[in-house]
Every structure is written in structure tokens, then in C-alpha cells.
Design a protein around this motif. Sequence first.
Motif, PDB file in Angstrom:
ATOM      1  N   GLY A  17       0.814  -1.209   0.000  1.00 16.35           N
ATOM      2  CA  GLY A  17       0.000   0.000   0.000  1.00 16.35           C
ATOM      3  C   GLY A  17       0.844   1.252   0.000  1.00 16.35           C
ATOM      4  N   TYR A  18       1.892   1.263   0.822  1.00 20.29           N
ATOM      5  CA  TYR A  18       2.789   2.418   0.843  1.00 20.29           C
ATOM      6  C   TYR A  18       3.453   2.607  -0.518  1.00 20.29           C
ATOM      7  CZ  TYR A  18       2.614   3.327   5.886  1.00 20.29           C
ATOM      8  OH  TYR A  18       2.215   3.682   7.144  1.00 20.29           O
ATOM      9  N   ALA A  19       3.930   1.517  -1.113  1.00 20.48           N
ATOM     10  CA  ALA A  19       4.595   1.606  -2.413  1.00 20.48           C
ATOM     11  C   ALA A  19       3.657   2.206  -3.456  1.00 20.48           C
ATOM     12  CB  ALA A  19       5.076   0.224  -2.852  1.00 20.48           C
ATOM     13  N   HIS A  20       2.402   1.769  -3.417  1.00 18.06           N
ATOM     14  CA  HIS A  20       1.416   2.298  -4.360  1.00 18.06           C
ATOM     15  C   HIS A  20       1.213   3.788  -4.156  1.00 18.06           C
ATOM     16  CE1 HIS A  20      -2.638   3.338  -5.801  1.00 18.06           C
ATOM     17  NE2 HIS A  20      -2.444   2.403  -6.700  1.00 18.06           N
ATOM     18  N   GLU A  21       1.093   4.213  -2.895  1.00 19.91           N
ATOM     19  CA  GLU A  21       0.809   5.616  -2.604  1.00 19.91           C
ATOM     20  C   GLU A  21       2.013   6.518  -2.817  1.00 19.91           C
ATOM     21  OE1 GLU A  21      -2.513   6.845  -1.884  1.00 19.91           O
ATOM     22  OE2 GLU A  21      -2.427   4.951  -2.974  1.00 19.91           O
ATOM     23  N   ILE A  22       3.225   5.992  -2.646  1.00 20.93           N
ATOM     24  CA  ILE A  22       4.421   6.785  -2.915  1.00 20.93           C
ATOM     25  C   ILE A  22       4.551   7.085  -4.405  1.00 20.93           C
ATOM     26  CG2 ILE A  22       6.954   6.671  -2.919  1.00 20.93           C
ATOM     27  CD1 ILE A  22       6.676   5.139  -0.208  1.00 20.93           C
ATOM     28  N   LYS A  23       4.067   6.163  -5.227  1.00 19.24           N
ATOM     29  CA  LYS A  23       4.149   6.361  -6.679  1.00 19.24           C
ATOM     30  C   LYS A  23       3.313   7.556  -7.129  1.00 19.24           C
ATOM     31  CE  LYS A  23       3.329   3.968 -11.065  1.00 19.24           C
ATOM     32  NZ  LYS A  23       2.825   2.722 -11.708  1.00 19.24           N
ATOM     33  N   ASN A  24       2.181   7.818  -6.458  1.00 15.70           N
ATOM     34  CA  ASN A  24       1.304   8.907  -6.888  1.00 15.70           C
ATOM     35  C   ASN A  24       1.965  10.274  -6.826  1.00 15.70           C
ATOM     36  OD1 ASN A  24      -0.859   7.350  -7.683  1.00 15.70           O
ATOM     37  ND2 ASN A  24      -1.930   7.490  -5.740  1.00 15.70           N
ATOM     38  N   PRO A  25       2.572  10.688  -5.689  1.00 14.23           N
ATOM     39  CA  PRO A  25       3.226  11.991  -5.690  1.00 14.23           C
ATOM     40  C   PRO A  25       4.415  12.076  -6.637  1.00 14.23           C
ATOM     41  CG  PRO A  25       3.575  10.853  -3.593  1.00 14.23           C
ATOM     42  CD  PRO A  25       2.528  10.097  -4.332  1.00 14.23           C
ATOM     43  N   ILE A  26       5.134  10.953  -6.834  1.00 16.98           N
ATOM     44  CA  ILE A  26       6.246  10.962  -7.782  1.00 16.98           C
ATOM     45  C   ILE A  26       5.732  11.223  -9.195  1.00 16.98           C
ATOM     46  CG2 ILE A  26       8.006   9.511  -8.869  1.00 16.98           C
ATOM     47  CD1 ILE A  26       8.421   8.182  -6.147  1.00 16.98           C
ATOM     48  N   THR A  27       4.631  10.552  -9.561  1.00 18.13           N
ATOM     49  CA  THR A  27       4.029  10.769 -10.879  1.00 18.13           C
ATOM     50  C   THR A  27       3.551  12.206 -11.025  1.00 18.13           C
ATOM     51  OG1 THR A  27       3.313   8.458 -10.975  1.00 18.13           O
ATOM     52  CG2 THR A  27       2.219   9.997 -12.464  1.00 18.13           C
ATOM     53  N   ALA A  28       2.952  12.749  -9.952  1.00 18.18           N
ATOM     54  CA  ALA A  28       2.458  14.120  -9.985  1.00 18.18           C
ATOM     55  C   ALA A  28       3.597  15.111 -10.181  1.00 18.18           C
ATOM     56  CB  ALA A  28       1.696  14.425  -8.704  1.00 18.18           C
ATOM     57  N   VAL A  29       4.701  14.899  -9.473  1.00 17.67           N
ATOM     58  CA  VAL A  29       5.857  15.794  -9.598  1.00 17.67           C
ATOM     59  C   VAL A  29       6.423  15.742 -11.014  1.00 17.67           C
ATOM     60  CG1 VAL A  29       8.233  16.187  -8.844  1.00 17.67           C
ATOM     61  CG2 VAL A  29       6.447  15.775  -7.165  1.00 17.67           C
ATOM     62  N   ARG A  30       6.442  14.562 -11.604  1.00 11.58           N
ATOM     63  CA  ARG A  30       6.921  14.433 -12.992  1.00 11.58           C
ATOM     64  C   ARG A  30       6.080  15.298 -13.929  1.00 11.58           C
ATOM     65  NH1 ARG A  30       6.385  11.618 -17.778  1.00 11.58           N
ATOM     66  NH2 ARG A  30       8.353  10.898 -18.701  1.00 11.58           N
ATOM     67  N   GLY A  31       4.748  15.251 -13.731  1.00  8.56           N
ATOM     68  CA  GLY A  31       3.868  16.072 -14.565  1.00  8.56           C
ATOM     69  C   GLY A  31       4.094  17.554 -14.344  1.00  8.56           C
ATOM     70  N   LEU A  32       4.304  17.957 -13.085  1.00 10.14           N
ATOM     71  CA  LEU A  32       4.553  19.364 -12.776  1.00 10.14           C
ATOM     72  C   LEU A  32       5.863  19.837 -13.383  1.00 10.14           C
ATOM     73  CD1 LEU A  32       3.385  19.341  -9.055  1.00 10.14           C
ATOM     74  CD2 LEU A  32       2.275  20.577 -10.936  1.00 10.14           C
ATOM     75  N   LEU A  57       6.668  16.014  -2.834  1.00 17.18           N
ATOM     76  CA  LEU A  57       7.889  15.299  -2.458  1.00 17.18           C
ATOM     77  C   LEU A  57       7.944  15.096  -0.949  1.00 17.18           C
ATOM     78  CD1 LEU A  57      10.512  16.973  -4.820  1.00 17.18           C
ATOM     79  CD2 LEU A  57       9.607  14.649  -4.970  1.00 17.18           C
ATOM     80  N   ASP A  58       7.516  16.098  -0.191  1.00 26.45           N
ATOM     81  CA  ASP A  58       7.451  15.953   1.269  1.00 26.45           C
ATOM     82  C   ASP A  58       6.469  14.850   1.654  1.00 26.45           C
ATOM     83  OD1 ASP A  58       9.301  17.953   1.661  1.00 26.45           O
ATOM     84  OD2 ASP A  58       7.814  19.516   2.090  1.00 26.45           O
ATOM     85  N   ARG A  59       5.356  14.758   0.911  1.00 28.00           N
ATOM     86  CA  ARG A  59       4.364  13.715   1.204  1.00 28.00           C
ATOM     87  C   ARG A  59       4.958  12.325   0.925  1.00 28.00           C
ATOM     88  NH1 ARG A  59      -0.444  11.339  -1.211  1.00 28.00           N
ATOM     89  NH2 ARG A  59      -0.261  12.488  -3.176  1.00 28.00           N
ATOM     90  N   ALA A  60       5.673  12.191  -0.187  1.00 28.97           N
ATOM     91  CA  ALA A  60       6.319  10.914  -0.505  1.00 28.97           C
ATOM     92  C   ALA A  60       7.352  10.563   0.552  1.00 28.97           C
ATOM     93  CB  ALA A  60       6.975  10.987  -1.885  1.00 28.97           C
ATOM     94  N   ASN A  61       8.113  11.562   1.001  1.00 26.01           N
ATOM     95  CA  ASN A  61       9.117  11.325   2.035  1.00 26.01           C
ATOM     96  C   ASN A  61       8.469  10.891   3.348  1.00 26.01           C
ATOM     97  OD1 ASN A  61      11.924  11.448   2.926  1.00 26.01           O
ATOM     98  ND2 ASN A  61      11.281  13.182   4.179  1.00 26.01           N
TER      99      ASN A  61
END
Length: 221
Positions: A17-32, A57-61
Motif C-alpha cells: 500500500g505504501y509503495a502504491h501511494e508513494i508512486k502517486n506523488p512521484i508521478t504528480a511531480v513528474r507532470g509538474l 515530495l514531502d508527502r512521498a518522504n
Amino acid sequence: MSDNHKLLNNPHKTAAGYAHEIKNPITAVRGLLQLLANPDLPALKRSLYTEIAIEELDRANGLLYEMVHNNPPANRQETTNMKEAITKTTLLFEQAIQSKNLQLETFFAGNFNVQIPKQQLAQVLANILKNAIEASRANGRITISAYTERQFGIISIKDNGPGIPPEALDMLFTPYFTTKRTGTGLGLSICQSIIHEANGQITVHSELDAGTEFIVKLPIC
């Protein structure tokens, strides 16, 4: 408590679950970052995108810290402004929306707070909007509405994509069940777990060839 029982009740507190949720902010940052690469981007938007990218990035951290130290946050009585949360989420996916030439409409019936931590509501909105974008055809439409109903705040996220087959609807919130070729089947089960912990509800309505609507219901302050 068995691992299977833990997964069914708290999929967002497992390693997967954590791995899945960490991917979301990383994907969002890539788009930004793709948006920030535009030299003609106005200074105000450049500053806003940068601020949001740092927050993601803070959320992923933070999620990484929780996973590594097995230290999920305790249930807290926090409130979040619904309009701000939705607005930020739409900005996170602006690049993905533009790339598919989607029309995004938002409707706010008032400005209100709901009883859920900001980061957890961000997780839920990101998962649902990401699904809506992926389900939408090019030049499609996504509608997000927020309003109150008695003592609850309601968020509706609706797309006009192909819809979900009836036989899949009953399984939609089951961990590891997915209708996507490359999906993990964890996003919606995580959403349901978070919303239930906040004493809310999440439901879905879908019609083949007409689209899908997710409705999140949370206590207001």
C-alpha cells in the motif's frame, strides 16, 4: 491479527500500500516538472507548481518514513478545506489532463471543511482523479462537484468514459482486484480504508458507455 486481515482492513498501512501511494506523488511531480519546462509559463503558475511539487515530495518522504519505521500516524481529528484540496489535486494532474485534451469542470456549492487529515484526503482525491483521467477517452469530460448534505460534505468525481462492467463493480474495492492491464488493485481499497477511518463513505455508480461516478461522503466541521 493475520496479515490477510490487516490487508483487508488497512491496505494503506502495508508495504504494498505504501509503495502504491508513494508512486502517486512521484508521478504528480513528474507532470509538474513537464509544465515547469515551458519557458512561457507565467511566473505566478511557475511559483504555484513549484510549491505543490515540493509538498508532494514531502508527502512521498513522509510515507517512506512511515513505511520504514513502521510508524503510521495515529487517527487524528484534523480538518481540511474541501475546495482547497480539490483545487490542488486538479493542479497535480494538469499535465495529464492537457495531454488527453480533457475538459475538466468543477462546481463548488459553498466553502466548507471536512473531518479528515489533509494528506489523507489528498491520497483519496489523487487516486480517484487519476482513475478518471485514465478511463476517459481523448477529448472527454470530467466533472468534480462538492456540496453539503445534512452533516456531510460530498465530493463527486464523474467521467464520461466506457464505464465499469456490472460484474466488476462488486469487487472494485477489494485489494488486488483490478480491471487495468497494469494496475495493482490497491488504489480504491486504500481510498475506502482511509474514508472509513474518517467515519465517511465511498460509493461508485457506473453505466457502460456512459461513464463512472465516485462519491465520497465525509463529516463536516
